[in-house]
Design a protein around this motif. Structure first.
Motif, PDB file in Angstrom:
ATOM      1  N   VAL A 189       0.263  20.471   8.886  1.00  0.00           N
ATOM      2  CA  VAL A 189      -0.020  20.581   7.458  1.00  0.00           C
ATOM      3  C   VAL A 189       0.087  22.053   7.086  1.00  0.00           C
ATOM      4  O   VAL A 189      -0.651  22.882   7.611  1.00  0.00           O
ATOM      5  N   GLU A 190       1.001  22.370   6.200  1.00  0.00           N
ATOM      6  CA  GLU A 190       1.117  23.749   5.741  1.00  0.00           C
ATOM      7  C   GLU A 190      -0.211  24.183   5.120  1.00  0.00           C
ATOM      8  O   GLU A 190      -0.898  23.383   4.478  1.00  0.00           O
ATOM      9  N   ARG A 191      -0.561  25.426   5.296  1.00  0.00           N
ATOM     10  CA  ARG A 191      -1.865  25.919   4.838  1.00  0.00           C
ATOM     11  C   ARG A 191      -2.085  25.675   3.352  1.00  0.00           C
ATOM     12  O   ARG A 191      -3.193  25.316   2.939  1.00  0.00           O
ATOM     13  N   ASN A 192      -1.059  25.823   2.539  1.00  0.00           N
ATOM     14  CA  ASN A 192      -1.248  25.646   1.098  1.00  0.00           C
ATOM     15  C   ASN A 192      -1.466  24.188   0.696  1.00  0.00           C
ATOM     16  O   ASN A 192      -1.788  23.907  -0.450  1.00  0.00           O
ATOM     17  N   GLU A 193      -1.314  23.248   1.617  1.00  0.00           N
ATOM     18  CA  GLU A 193      -1.541  21.831   1.338  1.00  0.00           C
ATOM     19  C   GLU A 193      -2.788  21.293   2.032  1.00  0.00           C
ATOM     20  O   GLU A 193      -3.145  20.123   1.847  1.00  0.00           O
ATOM     21  N   GLU A 236      -6.193  21.416   2.030  1.00  0.00           N
ATOM     22  CA  GLU A 236      -7.316  20.752   1.380  1.00  0.00           C
ATOM     23  C   GLU A 236      -6.901  19.417   0.756  1.00  0.00           C
ATOM     24  O   GLU A 236      -7.642  18.437   0.833  1.00  0.00           O
ATOM     25  N   TRP A 237      -5.722  19.370   0.168  1.00  0.00           N
ATOM     26  CA  TRP A 237      -5.246  18.131  -0.446  1.00  0.00           C
ATOM     27  C   TRP A 237      -4.967  17.066   0.607  1.00  0.00           C
ATOM     28  O   TRP A 237      -5.224  15.894   0.378  1.00  0.00           O
ATOM     29  N   PRO A 287     -10.776  13.336   2.396  1.00  0.00           N
ATOM     30  CA  PRO A 287     -10.773  11.868   2.477  1.00  0.00           C
ATOM     31  C   PRO A 287     -10.811  11.182   1.115  1.00  0.00           C
ATOM     32  O   PRO A 287     -10.437  10.022   1.001  1.00  0.00           O
ATOM     33  N   GLN A 288     -11.254  11.889   0.078  1.00  0.00           N
ATOM     34  CA  GLN A 288     -11.321  11.316  -1.266  1.00  0.00           C
ATOM     35  C   GLN A 288     -10.086  11.643  -2.103  1.00  0.00           C
ATOM     36  O   GLN A 288      -9.966  11.170  -3.224  1.00  0.00           O
ATOM     37  N   GLY A 289      -9.188  12.458  -1.552  1.00  0.00           N
ATOM     38  CA  GLY A 289      -8.058  12.931  -2.326  1.00  0.00           C
ATOM     39  C   GLY A 289      -6.920  11.927  -2.431  1.00  0.00           C
ATOM     40  O   GLY A 289      -6.678  11.133  -1.530  1.00  0.00           O
ATOM     41  N   SER A 290      -6.213  11.988  -3.523  1.00  0.00           N
ATOM     42  CA  SER A 290      -5.084  11.072  -3.742  1.00  0.00           C
ATOM     43  C   SER A 290      -3.872  11.437  -2.892  1.00  0.00           C
ATOM     44  O   SER A 290      -2.972  10.619  -2.725  1.00  0.00           O
ATOM     45  N   HIS A 291      -3.828  12.649  -2.346  1.00  0.00           N
ATOM     46  CA  HIS A 291      -2.697  13.089  -1.529  1.00  0.00           C
ATOM     47  C   HIS A 291      -3.064  13.221  -0.060  1.00  0.00           C
ATOM     48  O   HIS A 291      -2.388  13.900   0.700  1.00  0.00           O
ATOM     49  N   ARG A 292      -4.135  12.559   0.346  1.00  0.00           N
ATOM     50  CA  ARG A 292      -4.620  12.713   1.716  1.00  0.00           C
ATOM     51  C   ARG A 292      -3.647  12.132   2.738  1.00  0.00           C
ATOM     52  O   ARG A 292      -2.911  11.177   2.462  1.00  0.00           O
ATOM     53  N   ALA A 293      -3.691  12.718   3.920  1.00  0.00           N
ATOM     54  CA  ALA A 293      -2.924  12.201   5.057  1.00  0.00           C
ATOM     55  C   ALA A 293      -3.613  10.932   5.554  1.00  0.00           C
ATOM     56  O   ALA A 293      -4.834  10.788   5.402  1.00  0.00           O
ATOM     57  N   GLN A 315     -16.351  23.151   2.979  1.00  0.00           N
ATOM     58  CA  GLN A 315     -16.777  23.093   1.574  1.00  0.00           C
ATOM     59  C   GLN A 315     -16.409  21.764   0.930  1.00  0.00           C
ATOM     60  O   GLN A 315     -17.063  21.345  -0.021  1.00  0.00           O
ATOM     61  N   LEU A 316     -15.394  21.092   1.463  1.00  0.00           N
ATOM     62  CA  LEU A 316     -14.998  19.774   0.956  1.00  0.00           C
ATOM     63  C   LEU A 316     -15.834  18.653   1.577  1.00  0.00           C
ATOM     64  O   LEU A 316     -15.608  17.483   1.288  1.00  0.00           O
TER      65      LEU A 316
END
Length: 135
Positions: A60-64, A66-67, A71-77, A106-107
């Motif tokens: 996972v590239e660093r800029n991606e 958090e997304w 676990p609650q994100g729409s772009h999660r792995a 923090q997430l």
């Protein structure tokens, strides 16, 4: 900007962030991966191509990050199934990964940490590395 507190330098920030992490050795990271934990490689493509990959690590590239790991994100792995997953982030030498792990904490990823010495320490420890297949 408030002048009550002088700005932190990166070295002090890194020291503070690391106080909140249970950083792991390459051998500990290998054991965590073997027991269902998730290794996350945030190195950029040129380093992965040059040095190889940790088998089974999620890239996972660093800029991606958090997304992809929220676990609650729409772009999660697909691997980001819960806030309880043991996540070990690694970069090339173990600096940027400390900041990344703190951000994941923090997430709500309370078991997020990073690999002391990064990929280079993993490789030096003689742990598995495979060709990147990017060339």
């Amino acid at each position: 900007m408030s002048t009550d507190h002088p700005p932190l330098g990166i070295d002090e920030l890194l020291d503070r962030v690391r106080l909140g992490l249970d950083r792991v050795t390459p051998e500990q990271a290998h054991a965590i991966a073997g027991s269902g934990g998730l290794l996350v490689d945030t190195r950029y493509a040129a380093l992965r191509e040059r040095d190889g990959l940790v088998p089974g690590a999620l890239v996972v590239e660093r800029n991606e990050l958090e997304w992809r790991l929220d676990p609650q994100g729409s772009h999660r792995a697909p691997e980001a199934v819960s806030h309880d997953v043991r996540v070990v982030v690694f970069c090339n030498e173990g600096y940027a990964s400390s900041l990344a792990a703190a951000s994941l904490r923090q997430l709500g990823l309370r078991h997020a940490t990073d690999l002391i010495g990064g990929f280079q320490a993993w490789k030096a420890a003689g742990l598995p590395v495979e060709e990147s297949g990017l060339s």
